[in-house]
Design an enzyme around this catalytic site. Sequence first.
Site, PDB file in Angstrom:
ATOM      1  N   TYR A   1     -14.119  17.833  -3.361  1.00 12.38           N
ATOM      2  CA  TYR A   1     -13.825  16.719  -2.452  1.00 12.38           C
ATOM      3  C   TYR A   1     -13.698  17.257  -1.016  1.00 12.38           C
ATOM      4  O   TYR A   1     -14.274  16.705  -0.079  1.00 12.38           O
ATOM      5  CB  TYR A   1     -12.525  16.025  -2.882  1.00 12.38           C
ATOM      6  CG  TYR A   1     -12.115  14.917  -1.955  1.00 12.38           C
ATOM      7  CD1 TYR A   1     -12.590  13.626  -2.131  1.00 12.38           C
ATOM      8  CD2 TYR A   1     -11.267  15.179  -0.872  1.00 12.38           C
ATOM      9  CE1 TYR A   1     -12.238  12.611  -1.262  1.00 12.38           C
ATOM     10  CE2 TYR A   1     -10.904  14.167   0.008  1.00 12.38           C
ATOM     11  CZ  TYR A   1     -11.395  12.891  -0.190  1.00 12.38           C
ATOM     12  OH  TYR A   1     -11.040  11.893   0.682  1.00 12.38           O
TER      13      TYR A   1
ATOM     14  N   LYS B   1      13.213  -4.012  -2.993  1.00 13.28           N
ATOM     15  CA  LYS B   1      13.205  -4.051  -1.523  1.00 13.28           C
ATOM     16  C   LYS B   1      13.096  -2.603  -1.052  1.00 13.28           C
ATOM     17  O   LYS B   1      14.058  -1.834  -1.100  1.00 13.28           O
ATOM     18  CB  LYS B   1      14.475  -4.718  -0.999  1.00 13.28           C
ATOM     19  CG  LYS B   1      14.439  -4.897   0.516  1.00 13.28           C
ATOM     20  CD  LYS B   1      15.531  -5.867   0.974  1.00 13.28           C
ATOM     21  CE  LYS B   1      15.470  -6.107   2.465  1.00 13.28           C
ATOM     22  NZ  LYS B   1      15.814  -4.943   3.266  1.00 13.28           N
TER      23      LYS B   1
HETATM   24  S1  IVH Z   1       9.040  -9.934   2.085  1.00  6.69           S
HETATM   25  C1  IVH Z   1       9.641 -13.184   5.407  1.00  6.69           C
HETATM   26  N1  IVH Z   1       9.123  -8.067   0.308  1.00  6.69           N
HETATM   27  O1  IVH Z   1      12.632  -6.194   4.145  1.00  6.69           O
HETATM   28  C2  IVH Z   1       9.973 -11.788   5.163  1.00  6.69           C
HETATM   29  N2  IVH Z   1      10.094  -7.619   2.429  1.00  6.69           N
HETATM   30  O2  IVH Z   1      14.049  -8.488   6.180  1.00  6.69           O
HETATM   31  C3  IVH Z   1       8.977 -11.234   4.238  1.00  6.69           C
HETATM   32  N3  IVH Z   1      11.004  -5.374   2.669  1.00  6.69           N
HETATM   33  O3  IVH Z   1      11.652  -5.489   7.148  1.00  6.69           O
HETATM   34  C4  IVH Z   1       9.408  -9.945   3.751  1.00  6.69           C
HETATM   35  N4  IVH Z   1      10.497  -4.666   0.644  1.00  6.69           N
HETATM   36  O4  IVH Z   1       9.756  -4.956   5.551  1.00  6.69           O
HETATM   37  C5  IVH Z   1       9.462  -8.419   1.542  1.00  6.69           C
HETATM   38  N5  IVH Z   1       9.102  -6.480  -1.384  1.00  6.69           N
HETATM   39  C6  IVH Z   1       9.424  -6.839  -0.142  1.00  6.69           C
HETATM   40  C7  IVH Z   1      10.076  -5.954   0.742  1.00  6.69           C
HETATM   41  C8  IVH Z   1      10.400  -6.403   2.027  1.00  6.69           C
HETATM   42  C9  IVH Z   1      11.056  -4.354   1.809  1.00  6.69           C
HETATM   43  C10 IVH Z   1      11.524  -5.370   4.051  1.00  6.69           C
HETATM   44  C11 IVH Z   1      10.586  -5.928   5.066  1.00  6.69           C
HETATM   45  C12 IVH Z   1      11.458  -6.446   6.166  1.00  6.69           C
HETATM   46  C13 IVH Z   1      12.752  -6.680   5.457  1.00  6.69           C
HETATM   47  C14 IVH Z   1      12.987  -8.162   5.391  1.00  6.69           C
END
Ligand code: IVH
Length: 307
Positions: free
Chosen positions: A36, A116
């Site tokens: 690669y 999260k």
């Molecule tokens: S959905 C409308 N899904 O959490 C907001 N966020 O306050 C849509 N984050 O900084 C976010 N894992 O980057 C979503 N599975 C996940 C997530 C996630 C981490 C973070 C995101 C944002 C904060 C939301």
Amino acid sequence: MTHKKQDYINTLREKIHYHNQRYYQQDEPEIPDAEYDRLFRELQALESEYPELLSDDSPTLRVGAAPLKAFEQVQHKIPMLSLANAFTEEDLYAFEKRIRDRLKEDKIIEYVAEPKLDGLAVSVIYEKGILTTAATRGDGQTGENITQNVRTISSLPLKLSGLFPDVLEIRGEVFMSTNGFNNMNAKAIKNDEKVFANPRNAAAGSLRQLDSSITAKRPLDIYCYSVGICEGYDLPLSHYETLMCLKKWGLPVCSEVKVVEQAKGCWDYYQYIGDKRNSLPYEIDGVVYKVNLLSDQERLGKVSRAP
Ligand code: IVH
């Protein structure tokens, strides 16, 4: 002459793209790393000899580009919002009650439960399947253009596979795996270099480098968790199926994403992830629940800065 070179370069790029997919998406490399590397170096050599044949989807963009003086600003066409919090089992049942009251429907509500991830939110735009722009969340309206840096994340394709939208914006979290972080810090200690406090700081520091060749050496990863702009494609009706579409296009999606039912299902998932938390290969700071049906999400709208 240049036509022939162009064809040869295209074939090399296709080959490298194919082996990237085998390695990162299918976890089944077909050729040894050395082979690669040989293909990659050959492409690099040709591109530096014929800079006019460089392109936006070349795998060599992975090693970084010339350092920037500053990041440019990017306006998010669709704002990048935040999430509302729940801290107790009661909060969770109250959340479901609010949803039930607003939907005014007596049905079993499906949620998608996701870890999260503790990293940084990014927006990545693909035009005609090619990664063209990536930006930080910033204040939710305006972020910084970090395209050069995001292109160095090996698990994120520079080019989508299959039948994809004309324009697709994905949102996701850039993070550093615990292993990647520990190895990087061990090396830094050995070389008397800066040590990062935790994987999140390391990911943030790496992503905000003006010199993307430094970012390229950092073990960054990404999971995509939603879609922003989508043009020229009818997305499925649920969030879960949308995530499966992203996967089909070659985008990395967290394998712990699950469909659950009602507040009880959310609570069980929370227990499940809690038990598994220490053995997950990345750090998390909670779980996220999303109403699965997009038409229900639409009807629910948003409260303050959270959907
Ligand atoms: S959905 C409308 N899904 O959490 C907001 N966020 O306050 C849509 N984050 O900084 C976010 N894992 O980057 C979503 N599975 C996940 C997530 C996630 C981490 C973070 C995101 C944002 C904060 C939301």
